[in-house]
Design an enzyme around this catalytic site. Structure first.
Site, PDB file in Angstrom:
ATOM      1  N   GLY A 182      -5.722 -10.309   7.872  1.00 23.59           N
ATOM      2  CA  GLY A 182      -5.511  -8.967   8.386  1.00 23.59           C
ATOM      3  C   GLY A 182      -4.049  -8.708   8.683  1.00 23.59           C
ATOM      4  N   THR A 183      -3.160  -9.597   8.236  1.00 24.11           N
ATOM      5  CA  THR A 183      -1.726  -9.384   8.419  1.00 24.11           C
ATOM      6  C   THR A 183      -1.279  -8.216   7.555  1.00 24.11           C
ATOM      7  OG1 THR A 183      -1.388 -11.746   8.836  1.00 24.11           O
ATOM      8  CG2 THR A 183       0.553 -10.453   8.245  1.00 24.11           C
ATOM      9  N   PHE A 210     -10.166  -4.572   9.892  1.00 23.40           N
ATOM     10  CA  PHE A 210     -11.514  -5.109   9.715  1.00 23.40           C
ATOM     11  C   PHE A 210     -12.566  -4.402  10.558  1.00 23.40           C
ATOM     12  CE2 PHE A 210      -9.087  -8.650   8.021  1.00 23.40           C
ATOM     13  CZ  PHE A 210      -9.875  -9.066   6.963  1.00 23.40           C
ATOM     14  N   HIS A 221       0.314   1.587  18.795  1.00 28.18           N
ATOM     15  CA  HIS A 221      -0.095   0.193  18.903  1.00 28.18           C
ATOM     16  C   HIS A 221       0.662  -0.485  20.040  1.00 28.18           C
ATOM     17  CE1 HIS A 221      -1.885   0.673  14.873  1.00 28.18           C
ATOM     18  NE2 HIS A 221      -2.623  -0.366  15.217  1.00 28.18           N
ATOM     19  N   LYS A 231       3.336  -5.450  18.010  1.00 25.47           N
ATOM     20  CA  LYS A 231       3.103  -5.208  16.585  1.00 25.47           C
ATOM     21  C   LYS A 231       4.448  -5.021  15.888  1.00 25.47           C
ATOM     22  CE  LYS A 231       0.280  -2.592  13.319  1.00 25.47           C
ATOM     23  NZ  LYS A 231      -0.204  -3.849  12.726  1.00 25.47           N
ATOM     24  N   THR A 289      -3.021   0.193   8.726  1.00 21.59           N
ATOM     25  CA  THR A 289      -4.113   1.168   8.762  1.00 21.59           C
ATOM     26  C   THR A 289      -3.582   2.567   8.499  1.00 21.59           C
ATOM     27  OG1 THR A 289      -5.362  -0.188  10.314  1.00 21.59           O
ATOM     28  CG2 THR A 289      -5.932   2.154  10.216  1.00 21.59           C
TER      29      THR A 289
END
Length: 240
Positions: free
Chosen positions: A75-76, A103, A135, A139, A146
Site C-alpha cells: 500500500g506504499t 485497501f 492526512h 505522510k 488515493t
C-alpha cells in the site's frame, strides 16, 4: 498463513493485530531499526509479505520479494512512475504483486461513486471540479495515492479535464488537488463540483487505520496460490 511485515510503524502494528485475530502468524517484522534483516533467507520463511514503507525503498522491497519467491502486498504510494518496471520484474520472476493505493472497502466504494458522478458531470461544463485531501503529518507523499487515483478516474470521465495539478491550475483543463497535513488524521478525501449557483461534494473520511489494514490482510489471503499483478478489483470481484 505466515506473514512478513515490511514496515512496522502504526500501520504495520494494526495489520499485525488484525492478521493475528484471523489466525495468521507474523514471522518477520522490518522497521528502520533492523533493515539488515530484510533478506531472501528471512523472506522465504513467510507465505506472503505485506509492505507499507516509503516511496524511496518500495521498489527495491518488491524486487527482493520477487527474487525470494514470496507474494507481496503493498500500500506504499509515491513510486508509480516505476510501475511498468515493477510489473515487468514481477512477470519475469513469475511472482505475485498486489498493489492498491488504498485497501479500505469504503474507499473503493468511494472510487466507484466518484467515477459515476464524474460520468454524470461530464455533460455540465458550468461545474468546475477540484479535490482536497487531508492526512497525518507523517505522510511523505502529496497528493496521496488515493487522491491521484480519484483524479485519474475523473480525467477518464470528464472530457474537459485532461490533467491534475498540486499547484494553482493554469487552465480550466487542470484539476487542482489541495493537500493538507494535520496531526493524526487517517485520511479525508473530498471531490467538489462548483458552479455559480451551487456545488456538489462527496467525501470519504477514515475513522482509523483499521479499514486499510483489514483490506491489506484480505489481499494477503487472496494472493495465496496466485501469480501475476493483482488489484483491489480482483479481490472485490472474488468477494462479491
Amino acid at each position: 498463513m505466515k506473514i512478513a511485515l515490511i514496515g512496522y510503524g502504526k500501520m504495520g502494528r494494526t495489520i499485525e493485530e488484525i492478521a493475528i485475530s484471523r489466525g495468521h502468524e507474523i514471522v518477520l517484522k522490518i522497521d528502520v531499526n533492523n533493515t539488515e534483516a530484510l533478506t531472501e533467507a528471512n523472506l522465504r520463511k513467510a507465505d506472503v509479505a505485506i509492505e507499507f514503507t516509503a516511496p524511496a525503498s518500495a521498489v527495491d522491497n518488491y524486487r527482493l520479494c520477487f527474487t525470494s519467491g514470496v507474494p507481496v502486498v503493498s500500500g506504499t504510494t509515491g513510486w508509480l512512475s516505476r510501475k511498468d518496471e515493477v510489473e515487468k520484474a514481477c512477470h519475469e520472476k513469475e511472482g505475485c504483486f498486489f498493489y492498491a493505493s488504498n485497501f479500505s472497502l469504503g474507499v473503493n466504494l468511494f472510487f466507484e461513486l466518484n467515477r459515476k458522478l464524474a460520468r454524470m458531470m461530464n455533460a455540465f461544463d458550468q461545474y468546475n471540479v477540484s479535490m482536497t485531501e487531508v492526512h497525518h503529518t507523517h505522510k511523505l507523499d502529496a497528493p496521496s495515492g488515493t487522491a491521484i487515483s480519484l483524479a485519474e478516474d475523473i480525467i477518464g470521465e470528464v472530457k474537459r479535464i485532461d490533467s491534475w495539478t498540486s499547484d494553482e491550475p493554469k487552465s480550466a483543463a487542470e484539476l487542482p488537488i489541495s493537500s493538507i497535513r494535520e496531526d493524526e488524521v487517517p485520511g479525508i478525501h473530498t471531490v467538489k463540483y462548483d458552479s455559480e449557483v451551487d456545488y456538489i461534494e462527496i467525501t470519504h473520511s477514515a475513522k482509523s487505520r483499521r479499514g486499510f489494514a483489514f483490506g491489506a490482510v484480505l489481499a494477503a489471503e487472496f494472493c495465496q496460490g496466485r501469480k501475476g499483478v493483482l488489484s483491489i478489483k480482483n479481490l472485490l470481484d472474488e468477494l462479491a
